[in-house]
Motif scaffolding. Structure first.
Motif, short mmCIF file in Angstrom:
data_model
loop_
_atom_site.label_atom_id
_atom_site.label_comp_id
_atom_site.label_asym_id
_atom_site.label_seq_id
_atom_site.Cartn_x
_atom_site.Cartn_y
_atom_site.Cartn_z
N UNK A 17 0.82 -1.19 -0.07
CA UNK A 17 0.21 -0.18 0.04
C UNK A 17 0.77 1.17 -0.27
N UNK A 18 2.02 1.30 0.72
CA UNK A 18 2.70 2.31 0.59
C UNK A 18 3.38 2.77 -0.63
N UNK A 19 3.94 1.60 -1.33
CA UNK A 19 4.53 1.70 -2.46
C UNK A 19 3.54 2.20 -3.54
N UNK A 20 2.39 1.60 -3.48
CA UNK A 20 1.30 2.32 -4.34
C UNK A 20 1.07 3.80 -4.24
N UNK A 21 1.12 4.13 -2.83
CA UNK A 21 0.85 5.55 -2.74
C UNK A 21 2.07 6.62 -3.14
N UNK A 22 3.28 5.94 -2.91
CA UNK A 22 4.22 6.76 -3.36
C UNK A 22 4.36 6.74 -5.04
N UNK A 23 3.90 5.76 -5.48
CA UNK A 23 3.76 5.61 -7.15
C UNK A 23 2.95 6.75 -7.58
N UNK A 24 1.55 6.50 -7.15
CA UNK A 24 0.61 7.48 -7.36
C UNK A 24 1.05 9.09 -7.03
N UNK A 25 2.00 9.36 -5.86
CA UNK A 25 2.32 10.81 -5.87
C UNK A 25 3.21 11.03 -6.81
N UNK A 26 4.06 10.20 -7.16
CA UNK A 26 4.99 10.56 -8.36
C UNK A 26 3.94 10.76 -9.61
N UNK A 27 3.28 9.91 -10.24
CA UNK A 27 2.82 9.77 -11.43
C UNK A 27 1.57 10.61 -11.65
N UNK A 28 0.78 10.84 -10.56
CA UNK A 28 -0.52 11.73 -10.58
C UNK A 28 -0.11 12.93 -9.80
N UNK A 29 0.88 13.38 -9.32
CA UNK A 29 1.02 14.44 -8.58
C UNK A 29 0.19 14.74 -7.36
N UNK A 30 -0.32 13.43 -6.91
CA UNK A 30 -1.20 13.49 -5.48
C UNK A 30 -0.30 13.65 -4.22
N UNK A 31 -1.08 13.95 -3.20
CA UNK A 31 -0.44 14.21 -1.98
C UNK A 31 -0.31 12.97 -1.48
N UNK A 32 1.00 12.78 -0.79
CA UNK A 32 1.43 11.65 -0.03
C UNK A 32 1.06 11.67 1.38
N UNK A 33 -0.07 10.99 1.83
CA UNK A 33 -0.95 10.94 3.15
C UNK A 33 -1.34 9.57 3.43
N UNK A 34 -0.64 9.02 4.19
CA UNK A 34 -1.01 7.58 4.55
C UNK A 34 -0.67 7.09 5.90
N UNK A 35 -1.77 6.42 6.57
CA UNK A 35 -1.42 5.74 7.76
C UNK A 35 -0.83 4.41 7.38
N UNK A 36 0.34 3.92 8.35
CA UNK A 36 0.85 2.84 7.98
C UNK A 36 1.51 2.29 9.52
N UNK A 37 1.84 0.87 9.50
CA UNK A 37 2.64 0.54 10.47
C UNK A 37 4.18 0.14 10.15
N UNK A 38 5.08 0.45 11.23
CA UNK A 38 6.40 0.36 11.12
C UNK A 38 6.70 -0.81 12.08
N UNK A 39 7.93 -1.38 12.02
CA UNK A 39 8.55 -2.29 13.02
C UNK A 39 9.73 -1.49 13.60
#
Length: 650
Positions: A17-39
């Protein structure tokens, strides 16, 4: 941090999901704004909200991303709890109703709407009074609010009314929700128990009324007689117990069949009832035997006209299916309080007088002679025998195995007391225990049984360490209601430190004689804390009810052998067995049947859903030393031989 370094710490399930949002930000100039978990480096999983902005070169190509990550773990936990609470509110099968401090409804859940028939919008803003069934008095509701104001909660059974006018029973719990000691909301949670109530009413009807004549049976008669005796003492007057047996009824059955005999009994019962006064009562206690209770008597002479009307009603010819039938009645009478005994003894005295009437020529009544002291002498003799048996160690315990008919496994044994008399031989309980009913000696005998059973458990464990046998012991109401019962049981357990308390089960007898259910329930809870389990014995007799099932913490219900033994021939007994099994399932209790004597008994019980059993068809009561031998010989094959149901998938 490089892209790969960033992705490396992302929780694996969120990485795509994070990778998809990064790609959409690059390709479609969308804002990168996501809730996710880290370890993190401590291997802890944390929630983050990450926002980023792309930095592009002069040709518009993405060069890097600038952003910020905020730890939102606490917020996520709160959201999860709110989501869980919302699901519980929405999906639970229990109805939920919430009112404000002024008792106006602010919310109800779908289960409330399903049970009551009202929609959410129809009830919001209203007070719950529209649910009132009219079955409870104003004082009932006043008591609820007194309890809420005093303790902050209330629980009980209540009848309410659905939108369509149908009444339903519910088990309701109301809690007061406060903020800084100020009432903010009232929360009501309820379960629809209508079906269980109906089953109980049906069971009660079967247990307390004769289904042929619709008259009270022996159980209800005993209760009504006891109540009438109390009124006699209060009002200083007398009552008569009238025992009536039909003369010639057996010949009617033998000559014309049981169908004609049953119709005769119904017609006679109507006549006998009409012969009584309005304040009198009539019961059929079995076969062609009836008992009437005549109340508010100022003298013995007052009952004579009633007795003569009863004789005339029985002797008048009856035509059934064009057959003229002639019977008569022999009547025995005893007067209370001149005959100053308990209800059961009064019945016996009236029965004795009835037999004298038969011997004198039938079609007459006879008054019991209260000068006879045989009964009193017999009771005194019985008490002396018990004392002598305790002093000389004449008592012995026999043990009857209990099995799971699905597997053939022995689940335990019931300890049954016997008296080994030096001259009369082995005596059964019926030959000595009735003499000490409601007597202090019953407590002494009961404690001897528990102590002996614990000793036997210890002995079995010593001889065969791998053998664990759970022993159930009968406990009379008079013993269980002692204020010091728990402490005395604790003392007995401490004298057998090697015995696991979980291997002792107490079977509560005579639930109808429990005068203080709240006290008994507390006692049972205290004993369960010691590890001891409980069962309700002889269920289906007396006044076994929802109250005992709900308030007494017993894990097992035992169906009385009197119903099991005759259930294959008697539809009433079969109905009681079915009712008890259904009640046990409704209250999530296990159920065991006693009196399983034939393969047909076992098969029927298995099909009804009762898998635990004991009885002569499985094993007779035996001495303790015979149990291991029996267990070695016993196998599942024998239970399959009993039931022939092993191919059925349970």
């Amino acid at each position: 941090m490089t892209k790969n370094e960033y992705l490396a710490i992302i929780y694996p399930a969120d990485r795509a999901d994070v990778i998809r949002n990064i790609e959409q930000c690059i390709d479609d100039a969308r804002e990168y704004n996501i809730d996710h978990r880290i370890v993190n480096k401590h291997s802890e999983i944390r929630w983050f909200n990450t926002k980023g902005t792309l930095v592009r070169d002069n040709q518009g190509s993405a060069v890097t991303m600038l952003g910020v990550s905020i730890d939102i773990t606490k917020r996520k936990l709160i959201e999860e709890k709110l989501h869980l609470s919302s699901r519980v509110f929405r999906d639970t099968h229990e109805g939920i109703i919430i009112t404000d401090a002024n008792r106006h409804i602010v919310d109800v859940n779908p289960a409330f709407c399903r049970i009551t028939g009202y929609s959410h919008d129809e009830v919001i803003g209203r007070t719950p009074e529209f649910l009132n069934s009219g079955k409870q008095s104003d004082s009932f509701y006043k008591d609820i609010w007194l309890q809420l104001n005093k303790f902050g909660h209330w629980q009980g059974e209540i009848w309410n009314c659905k939108k369509n006018g149908e009444l339903y029973a519910e088990l309701l719990t109301i809690s007061v929700l406060t903020d800084d000691n100020n009432v903010t909301f009232y929360l009501g949670i309820f379960t629809d128990i209508t079906q269980a109530k109906r089953q109980q009413e049906q069971l009660s009807r079967i247990a307390h009324y004769d289904l042929l004549t619709n008259l009270p049976n022996r159980v209800l008669l005993a209760d009504r007689l006891s109540q009438t005796m109390l009124q006699c003492r209060r009002h200083n007057n007398s009552l008569a117990v009238v025992f009536l047996d039909l003369d010639g009824f057996k010949q009617v059955n033998d000559s014309h069949g049981h169908d004609i005999g049953d119709k005769l009994l119904v017609a006679i019962s109507i006549r006998l009832k009409d012969a009584l006064r309005e304040e009198d009562s009539l019961a059929r206690i079995g076969g062609d035997e009836f008992v009437a209770v005549l109340t508010d008597l100022e003298s013995i002479a007052e009952c004579v006209p009633v007795l003569e009307r009863l004789l005339a009603a029985a002797a008048k010819p009856l035509t059934v299916n064009d057959i003229v039938l002639n019977v008569s009645a022999s009547i025995g009478v005893t007067i209370y309080p001149e005959d100053n005994f308990d209800a059961d003894q009064l019945m016996r005295h009236a029965d004795q007088a009835m037999y004298i009437a038969k011997q004198m020529g039938k079609n007459r009544y006879h008054l019991f002679d209260t000068s006879q002291g045989d009964t009193v002498k017999a009771q005194q003799k019985g008490i002396a025998l018990i004392r002598e048996a305790l002093a000389n160690n004449w008592f012995v315990l026999y043990y009857q195995p209990k099995v799971d008919m699905r597997t053939g496994d022995m689940i335990g044994v019931e300890a049954l007391i016997r008296l080994q008399h030096p001259e009369r031989g082995l005596l059964s309980p019926i030959e000595f225990l009735p003499a000490i009913e409601n007597n202090q000696l019953m407590i002494d005998v009961g404690e001897w049984v528990i102590d002996t059973a614990l000793s036997q458990i210890n002995q079995w464990q010593s001889l065969t360490p791998s053998l664990t046998i759970k022993v159930s012991v009968n406990v009379a109401a008079v013993q269980l209601q002692q204020s010091e019962f728990t402490s005395r049981l604790t003392k007995l357990l401490l004298t057998h430190p090697k015995v696991n308390a979980a291997n002792l089960e107490l079977e509560v007898l005579e639930t109808s004689a429990l005068s203080d259910v709240t006290h008994v329930s507390k006692t049972m809870q205290d004993c369960k804390a010691l590890g001891v389990d409980f069962s309700l014995d002889d269920f289906g007799t007396g006044y076994s009810s929802l109250t005992y099932l709900r308030r007494l913490p017993a894990s097992l219900i035992k169906i009385d052998q009197s119903f099991v033994r005759d259930m294959l021939e008697n539809s009433d007994d079969l109905a009681i067995v079915k009712g008890v099994i259904a009640l046990a399932k409704s209250f999530k209790r296990n159920v065991i049947a006693e009196g399983v004597e034939t393969p047909e008994h076992a098969a029927t019980l298995m099909l009804l859903g009762c898998h635990l059993a004991q009885g002569y068809g499985i094993a007779k009561p035996m001495r303790a030393e015979d149990i291991p031998t029996w267990l070695d010989k016993w196998s599942a094959d024998e239970i399959w031989a009993l039931t022939d149901l092993h191919k059925i998938d349970y």
